[in-house]
Design an enzyme around this catalytic site. Structure first.
Site, PDB file in Angstrom:
ATOM      1  N   LYS A   1       1.064  -1.221   0.011  1.00 13.05           N
ATOM      2  CA  LYS A   1      -0.276  -0.044   0.010  1.00 13.05           C
ATOM      3  C   LYS A   1       0.853   1.264  -0.015  1.00 13.05           C
ATOM      4  O   LYS A   1       0.554   2.133  -0.368  1.00 13.05           O
ATOM      5  CB  LYS A   1      -0.988   0.069   1.078  1.00 13.05           C
ATOM      6  CG  LYS A   1      -2.143  -0.970   1.111  1.00 13.05           C
ATOM      7  CD  LYS A   1      -2.989  -0.749   2.175  1.00 13.05           C
ATOM      8  CE  LYS A   1      -4.195  -1.974   1.902  1.00 13.05           C
ATOM      9  NZ  LYS A   1      -5.344  -1.829   2.973  1.00 13.05           N
TER      10      LYS A   1
ATOM     11  N   ASP B   1     -10.599   2.573   1.724  1.00  9.53           N
ATOM     12  CA  ASP B   1     -10.600   2.224   3.113  1.00  9.53           C
ATOM     13  C   ASP B   1     -11.494   3.266   4.120  1.00  9.53           C
ATOM     14  O   ASP B   1     -12.001   2.843   4.956  1.00  9.53           O
ATOM     15  CB  ASP B   1      -9.341   1.689   3.843  1.00  9.53           C
ATOM     16  CG  ASP B   1      -8.701   0.288   3.252  1.00  9.53           C
ATOM     17  OD1 ASP B   1      -9.644  -0.543   2.750  1.00  9.53           O
ATOM     18  OD2 ASP B   1      -7.538   0.004   3.341  1.00  9.53           O
TER      19      ASP B   1
END
Ligand code: NAP
Length: 282
Positions: free
Chosen positions: A71, A108
């Site tokens: 990420k 997210d």
């Protein structure tokens, strides 16, 4: 699809990636919306994030979902970063801009907020949130809740220096003043929502992120863990009459937001959630 064309390809990258539920979730959404793409998984080890983005350009992939440990690498390697990605230093979604550049997004953050709204019917404005953990998931939740107007985001973490960094992120996102601060287990009783964003309780681990007797009926608990769907912490909380939800909604809503960024089509969230559950039991 024209008989001479091959479908576009989108994928999840990470290590491990083969256990990911993303292919099941996204292929179900693609089938439900009649979009003839295929979604697959590519195992890309740490250090391979930039090369994976180069491959995305060359292969003209339609979208990438990004999981651990890539990420931060993909956030760095993308050409354009959303503000939230700049602050978090992490992206879970890459999309082509059409001019050869790649944009890094993080779904997210809103995924948690949408999941809370769907599961508990709670709007974030004015909520007091206690967050256990300060890793990537906690930072995304801290940003998402603060940006959506939470009154307080208290970070409680084993390593206090990381809790401060996550509190700073909540303060950078805060719509209503400075909601982020470092706290302790003593802060749990006063929270409206208590979130387990640690990795405690994953898989066969039956330990708990905090003593369940710290919570009372009237509070809402969310465990970001979704494997297993019912952690020991969630089971103990439910027995005490505390409203308790697992991480499936965040998983479905972050995927739905990514799907919409890639396709421009409204995501069938319920289909995606059911695919996540079926993938687990199938
Ligand atoms: N539902 C969803 O869509 C979703 C999305 C993302 C993540 N998740 C879940 O969220 C969890 C965290 O993921 P992440 O990416 O944030 O991981 P991460 O960046 O590795 O962070 C892990 C966090 O857990 C804490 N921790 C680990 N072991 C601990 C222990 N024994 N006691 C107390 N604290 C402990 C760490 O504390 P230290 O800082 O002290 O090391 C850190 O705060 C995972 O279970 C993951 O599956 C769910």
């Amino acid at each position: 699809m024209d008989g001479h064309q091959t479908p576009r390809v989108a994928a999840v990258i990470g290590d491990p990636a083969r256990h990911s539920r993303s292919p099941a979730i996204h292929n179900a959404a693609l089938a439900a919306t009649g979009i003839e793409w295929v979604f697959t998984a590519f195992e890309v080890p740490a250090g391979g994030g930039a090369a994976a983005l180069e491959a995305m350009r060359v292969l003209r992939l339609a979208g990438l979902s990004v999981t651990m440990p890539l990420k931060a690498e993909v956030a760095e390697a993308a050409d354009v970063r959303d503000d939230v990605v700049e602050v978090l230093g992490a992206a879970n979604c890459i999309l082509p801009l059409g001019d050869g550049r790649l944009r890094a997004a993080n779904t997210d953050t809103d995924g948690f907020v949408s999941g809370l709204q769907a599961d508990a019917g709670l709007e974030p404005e004015g909520l007091r949130v206690a967050l256990l953990g300060a890793g990537g998931a906690a930072r995304a939740v801290a940003w998402g809740m603060a940006a959506a107007g939470a009154a307080e985001v208290v970070l409680i973490n084993r390593t206090p220096s990381k809790a401060q960094a996550a509190a700073d992120i909540a303060n950078a996102a805060g719509e209503a003043g400075q909601p982020g601060r470092v706290g302790s287990m003593d802060d749990i009783a006063a929270a409206d929502v208590v979130v387990n964003a640690t990795s405690v309780g994953m898989g066969a681990d039956t330990s708990m992120p905090c003593d369940p007797t710290l919570l009372q009926p009237g509070q809402v608990a969310v465990d970001l863990v979704y494997e297993p769907l019912e952690t020991a912490w969630l089971a103990a909380l439910r027995q005490r009459g505390v409203e308790a939800h697992n991480g499936l909604s965040m998983l479905a809503y972050q995927a739905a937001a990514a799907f919409e960024l890639w396709t421009g089509v409204e995501a069938p969230v319920e289909v995606m959630r059911q695919a996540a559950v079926a993938d687990r039991t199938g």
